[in-house]
Scaffold this motif. Structure first.
Motif, PDB file in Angstrom:
ATOM      1  N   ASP A  63       0.799  -1.156  -0.210  1.00  0.00           N
ATOM      2  CA  ASP A  63      -0.171   0.002  -0.062  1.00  0.00           C
ATOM      3  C   ASP A  63       0.819   1.290   0.173  1.00  0.00           C
ATOM      4  OD1 ASP A  63      -1.807   2.074   0.290  1.00  0.00           O
ATOM      5  OD2 ASP A  63      -2.618   1.318   2.266  1.00  0.00           O
ATOM      6  N   GLU A  65       0.189   3.906  -0.245  1.00  0.00           N
ATOM      7  CA  GLU A  65      -0.767   5.242   0.481  1.00  0.00           C
ATOM      8  C   GLU A  65      -0.965   6.268  -0.910  1.00  0.00           C
ATOM      9  OE1 GLU A  65      -0.018   5.867   4.861  1.00  0.00           O
ATOM     10  OE2 GLU A  65       1.940   4.912   4.175  1.00  0.00           O
ATOM     11  N   ALA A  69      -8.765   4.467  -4.677  1.00  0.00           N
ATOM     12  CA  ALA A  69      -9.502   3.804  -3.712  1.00  0.00           C
ATOM     13  C   ALA A  69     -10.226   2.757  -4.043  1.00  0.00           C
ATOM     14  CB  ALA A  69     -10.687   5.166  -3.334  1.00  0.00           C
ATOM     15  N   GLU A  70     -10.383   2.455  -5.389  1.00  0.00           N
ATOM     16  CA  GLU A  70     -10.962   1.429  -6.071  1.00  0.00           C
ATOM     17  C   GLU A  70     -10.088   0.063  -5.521  1.00  0.00           C
ATOM     18  OE1 GLU A  70     -12.525   4.588  -8.444  1.00  0.00           O
ATOM     19  OE2 GLU A  70     -10.734   4.210  -7.517  1.00  0.00           O
ATOM     20  N   LEU A  72      -7.903  -0.405  -3.336  1.00  0.00           N
ATOM     21  CA  LEU A  72      -8.089  -0.758  -1.774  1.00  0.00           C
ATOM     22  C   LEU A  72      -9.424  -1.742  -1.318  1.00  0.00           C
ATOM     23  CD1 LEU A  72      -6.610   2.536  -0.139  1.00  0.00           C
ATOM     24  CD2 LEU A  72      -5.589   0.722  -0.579  1.00  0.00           C
TER      25      LEU A  72
END
Length: 243
Positions: A63, A65, A69-70, A72
């Motif tokens: 990740d 960061e 978002a998709e 995750l």
């Protein structure tokens, strides 16, 4: 047997074997091995193969960061559907992030350094506990991947040599899509929006019809790899390094 001889023997042995045979050998015959997955556009194929053999295999997910978002949400969904029992989320050291990229702008002026900070360094730290790892790289992706074998020797500068396994090395796009359809596997939601290759959000763009699948990665820059792979002990980044 030294790793070079061992991988040569394995490549001869599995020359005409399937991806699933290579995966099975990696998970049942090789010691201390992990599967590294981006949970990207094609990742579900390798994850599904692994789940059929050993749901306890360590799956390392980096990740950065800076992911979509998709991605995750997709990572959690796929892990649950395949009942993967050992997904490990890897992130960069907080102190290193604060020191090198406290404003999250490093990718704008030095994408190589950003990839090293957020992806390469955390992964290499995580891999120090393993003698080998499994990747989803394929020959059709081009560049340094065009001559991939099933089994390779990787020589990191700061760790012992280890085996790298590429079960899908000989697959093409049609093979991947057929496997996903036949096994009714969930697709990454960004694929339908024109993202055939998915990395971090700031450095990934949609691909136009007819373009190479990785054309949207670091678009307009002399760069085509994030740098998590090694060649002769050096991180591989960009076209020059690949050549």
């Amino acid at each position: 047997m030294p790793l070079d001889g061992r991988t040569q023997t394995l490549n001869r042995r599995f020359r005409n074997h399937s991806a699933t045979s290579v995966m099975e050998h990696a998970l049942t015959k090789l010691d201390h091995i992990a599967l590294v997955s981006s949970f990207g556009a094609e990742s579900v194929v390798l994850l599904h193969m692994a789940a059929l053999i050993d749901r306890k295999v360590p799956v390392l997910f980096i990740d950065t960061e800076m992911l979509f978002a998709e991605t995750l949400v997709y990572q959690q969904d796929v892990a649950e559907r395949l009942r993967l029992e050992n997904v490990q989320v890897i992130r960069a050291d907080r102190a290193r992030l604060f020191e090198a990229d406290n404003e999250n702008l490093l990718h704008l002026h030095d994408p190589d350094a950003c990839c090293a900070l957020r992806k390469t360094e955390p992964l290499q730290t995580a891999l120090r506990g393993y003698e080998g790892w499994i990747t989803g790289r394929k020959r059709y992706q081009g560049g340094q991947r065009a001559a991939l074998d099933f089994f390779e020797v990787e020589r990191p500068a700061d760790a012992l040599p280890r085996i790298k396994v590429n079960p899908l090395a000989h697959w093409d796009t049609a093979d991947v899509q057929d496997y996903i359809i036949e096994n009714r596997l969930p697709r990454h939601p960004l694929v339908s929006k024109g993202y055939p290759s998915i990395g971090c959000a700031p450095c990934t763009h949609p691909v136009a019809p007819g373009e190479d699948a990785r054309a949207g990665r670091w678009k307009g820059q002399d760069k085509d790899e994030c740098g998590i792979h090694f060649l002769d002990g050096k991180l591989v980044r960009g076209t020059t390094a690949a050549e």
